[in-house]
Design a protein around this motif. Structure first.
Motif, PDB file in Angstrom:
ATOM      1  N   MET A   3       0.830  -1.177   0.000  1.00 51.15           N
ATOM      2  CA  MET A   3       0.000   0.000   0.000  1.00 51.15           C
ATOM      3  C   MET A   3       0.879   1.246   0.000  1.00 51.15           C
ATOM      4  O   MET A   3       1.921   1.278   0.623  1.00 51.15           O
ATOM      5  CB  MET A   3      -0.890   0.023   1.232  1.00 51.15           C
ATOM      6  CG  MET A   3      -2.052  -0.932   1.147  1.00 51.15           C
ATOM      7  SD  MET A   3      -3.073  -0.790   2.616  1.00 51.15           S
ATOM      8  CE  MET A   3      -3.302  -2.524   2.910  1.00 51.15           C
ATOM      9  N   ALA A   4       0.398   2.251  -0.652  1.00 57.45           N
ATOM     10  CA  ALA A   4       1.149   3.502  -0.739  1.00 57.45           C
ATOM     11  C   ALA A   4       1.011   4.313   0.546  1.00 57.45           C
ATOM     12  O   ALA A   4      -0.011   4.241   1.234  1.00 57.45           O
ATOM     13  CB  ALA A   4       0.653   4.313  -1.925  1.00 57.45           C
TER      14      ALA A   4
ATOM     15  N   LEU B   2      -2.484   5.156  10.846  1.00 55.52           N
ATOM     16  CA  LEU B   2      -3.795   5.718  10.510  1.00 55.52           C
ATOM     17  C   LEU B   2      -4.728   4.649   9.959  1.00 55.52           C
ATOM     18  O   LEU B   2      -5.927   4.644  10.258  1.00 55.52           O
ATOM     19  CB  LEU B   2      -3.642   6.866   9.516  1.00 55.52           C
ATOM     20  CG  LEU B   2      -2.944   8.122  10.046  1.00 55.52           C
ATOM     21  CD1 LEU B   2      -2.759   9.136   8.928  1.00 55.52           C
ATOM     22  CD2 LEU B   2      -3.717   8.724  11.204  1.00 55.52           C
ATOM     23  N   ARG B   3      -4.190   3.733   9.160  1.00 59.13           N
ATOM     24  CA  ARG B   3      -5.001   2.627   8.635  1.00 59.13           C
ATOM     25  C   ARG B   3      -5.571   1.781   9.771  1.00 59.13           C
ATOM     26  O   ARG B   3      -6.748   1.404   9.761  1.00 59.13           O
ATOM     27  CB  ARG B   3      -4.161   1.739   7.720  1.00 59.13           C
ATOM     28  CG  ARG B   3      -3.907   2.308   6.369  1.00 59.13           C
ATOM     29  CD  ARG B   3      -3.127   1.319   5.490  1.00 59.13           C
ATOM     30  NE  ARG B   3      -2.908   1.923   4.193  1.00 59.13           N
ATOM     31  CZ  ARG B   3      -1.779   2.540   3.820  1.00 59.13           C
ATOM     32  NH1 ARG B   3      -0.749   2.606   4.651  1.00 59.13           N
ATOM     33  NH2 ARG B   3      -1.686   3.072   2.624  1.00 59.13           N
ATOM     34  N   ILE B   4      -4.730   1.479  10.745  1.00 62.54           N
ATOM     35  CA  ILE B   4      -5.157   0.656  11.889  1.00 62.54           C
ATOM     36  C   ILE B   4      -6.247   1.374  12.674  1.00 62.54           C
ATOM     37  O   ILE B   4      -7.258   0.757  13.048  1.00 62.54           O
ATOM     38  CB  ILE B   4      -3.961   0.322  12.805  1.00 62.54           C
ATOM     39  CG1 ILE B   4      -2.972  -0.581  12.085  1.00 62.54           C
ATOM     40  CG2 ILE B   4      -4.410  -0.299  14.121  1.00 62.54           C
ATOM     41  CD1 ILE B   4      -3.495  -1.939  11.720  1.00 62.54           C
ATOM     42  N   GLU B   5      -6.065   2.657  12.920  1.00 59.57           N
ATOM     43  CA  GLU B   5      -7.075   3.418  13.675  1.00 59.57           C
ATOM     44  C   GLU B   5      -8.399   3.460  12.918  1.00 59.57           C
ATOM     45  O   GLU B   5      -9.463   3.320  13.518  1.00 59.57           O
ATOM     46  CB  GLU B   5      -6.572   4.830  13.979  1.00 59.57           C
ATOM     47  CG  GLU B   5      -5.426   4.873  14.969  1.00 59.57           C
ATOM     48  CD  GLU B   5      -5.741   4.196  16.286  1.00 59.57           C
ATOM     49  OE1 GLU B   5      -6.831   4.424  16.846  1.00 59.57           O
ATOM     50  OE2 GLU B   5      -4.892   3.424  16.782  1.00 59.57           O
TER      51      GLU B   5
ATOM     52  N   LEU C 198       9.541   7.150   8.679  1.00 61.42           N
ATOM     53  CA  LEU C 198       8.306   7.439   9.404  1.00 61.42           C
ATOM     54  C   LEU C 198       7.057   7.425   8.524  1.00 61.42           C
ATOM     55  O   LEU C 198       5.972   7.083   9.009  1.00 61.42           O
ATOM     56  CB  LEU C 198       8.404   8.807  10.079  1.00 61.42           C
ATOM     57  CG  LEU C 198       9.198   8.862  11.372  1.00 61.42           C
ATOM     58  CD1 LEU C 198       9.388  10.306  11.821  1.00 61.42           C
ATOM     59  CD2 LEU C 198       8.502   8.066  12.453  1.00 61.42           C
ATOM     60  N   LEU C 199       7.165   7.792   7.260  1.00 64.13           N
ATOM     61  CA  LEU C 199       5.979   7.885   6.403  1.00 64.13           C
ATOM     62  C   LEU C 199       5.165   6.592   6.368  1.00 64.13           C
ATOM     63  O   LEU C 199       3.948   6.639   6.558  1.00 64.13           O
ATOM     64  CB  LEU C 199       6.370   8.337   4.996  1.00 64.13           C
ATOM     65  CG  LEU C 199       6.739   9.810   4.875  1.00 64.13           C
ATOM     66  CD1 LEU C 199       7.364  10.094   3.507  1.00 64.13           C
ATOM     67  CD2 LEU C 199       5.541  10.700   5.106  1.00 64.13           C
ATOM     68  N   PRO C 200       5.777   5.424   6.157  1.00 64.99           N
ATOM     69  CA  PRO C 200       4.960   4.204   6.165  1.00 64.99           C
ATOM     70  C   PRO C 200       4.419   3.852   7.547  1.00 64.99           C
ATOM     71  O   PRO C 200       3.312   3.320   7.665  1.00 64.99           O
ATOM     72  CB  PRO C 200       5.903   3.122   5.642  1.00 64.99           C
ATOM     73  CG  PRO C 200       7.269   3.653   5.810  1.00 64.99           C
ATOM     74  CD  PRO C 200       7.156   5.146   5.764  1.00 64.99           C
TER      75      PRO C 200
ATOM     76  N   ASP D  76      -7.842   3.557   2.888  1.00 64.63           N
ATOM     77  CA  ASP D  76      -7.348   3.601   1.509  1.00 64.63           C
ATOM     78  C   ASP D  76      -8.493   3.840   0.524  1.00 64.63           C
ATOM     79  O   ASP D  76      -8.346   4.621  -0.419  1.00 64.63           O
ATOM     80  CB  ASP D  76      -6.597   2.310   1.160  1.00 64.63           C
ATOM     81  CG  ASP D  76      -5.259   2.231   1.863  1.00 64.63           C
ATOM     82  OD1 ASP D  76      -4.337   2.956   1.438  1.00 64.63           O
ATOM     83  OD2 ASP D  76      -5.144   1.476   2.833  1.00 64.63           O
ATOM     84  N   LYS D  77      -9.611   3.203   0.755  1.00 58.40           N
ATOM     85  CA  LYS D  77     -10.773   3.403  -0.120  1.00 58.40           C
ATOM     86  C   LYS D  77     -11.312   4.823   0.022  1.00 58.40           C
ATOM     87  O   LYS D  77     -11.646   5.471  -0.970  1.00 58.40           O
ATOM     88  CB  LYS D  77     -11.865   2.386   0.199  1.00 58.40           C
ATOM     89  CG  LYS D  77     -13.097   2.530  -0.689  1.00 58.40           C
ATOM     90  CD  LYS D  77     -14.083   1.427  -0.475  1.00 58.40           C
ATOM     91  CE  LYS D  77     -15.346   1.519  -1.287  1.00 58.40           C
ATOM     92  NZ  LYS D  77     -15.522   2.586  -2.211  1.00 58.40           N
ATOM     93  N   MET D  78     -11.384   5.289   1.242  1.00 57.47           N
ATOM     94  CA  MET D  78     -11.887   6.640   1.474  1.00 57.47           C
ATOM     95  C   MET D  78     -11.006   7.680   0.786  1.00 57.47           C
ATOM     96  O   MET D  78     -11.506   8.635   0.185  1.00 57.47           O
ATOM     97  CB  MET D  78     -11.975   6.908   2.982  1.00 57.47           C
ATOM     98  CG  MET D  78     -13.001   6.039   3.686  1.00 57.47           C
ATOM     99  SD  MET D  78     -12.893   6.113   5.469  1.00 57.47           S
ATOM    100  CE  MET D  78     -13.463   7.777   5.773  1.00 57.47           C
ATOM    101  N   VAL D  79      -9.701   7.491   0.854  1.00 55.34           N
ATOM    102  CA  VAL D  79      -8.755   8.405   0.207  1.00 55.34           C
ATOM    103  C   VAL D  79      -8.884   8.316  -1.315  1.00 55.34           C
ATOM    104  O   VAL D  79      -8.879   9.336  -2.008  1.00 55.34           O
ATOM    105  CB  VAL D  79      -7.316   8.099   0.681  1.00 55.34           C
ATOM    106  CG1 VAL D  79      -6.277   8.727  -0.214  1.00 55.34           C
ATOM    107  CG2 VAL D  79      -7.135   8.551   2.124  1.00 55.34           C
TER     108      VAL D  79
END
Length: 71
Positions: free
Chosen positions: A1-2, A36-39, A28-30, A48-51
């Motif tokens: 994932m990006a 954020l994905r986990i939260e 740090l970026l990944p 990812d879908k929302m973005v």
């Protein structure tokens, strides 16, 4: 994932980075993106879908990542 933000995003939205800051930010970026994905997953959301579905939302998430990494 990006990742939700890039080094270029950090430079454009915050400031130029030293080589040491670039190295740290690259690591740090990944981590921040995955955090954020986990939260989001904890509350039943696919970040990812929302973005992908909403450019405005993508910009907000990018801003959050830049803010966290720049601290």
């Amino acid at each position: 994932m990006a990742d939700f933000a890039t080094i270029d995003d950090l430079i454009n939205l915050w400031r130029p980075l030293t080589p040491q800051e670039t190295e740290r930010a690259t690591a740090l970026l990944p981590v921040v993106s995955d955090s954020l994905r986990i939260e989001a997953d904890k509350v039943g959301k696919d970040l990812d879908k929302m973005v992908a579905d909403n450019e405005t939302y993508a910009n907000v998430v990018k801003s959050v990542v830049v803010d966290i990494v720049s601290r």
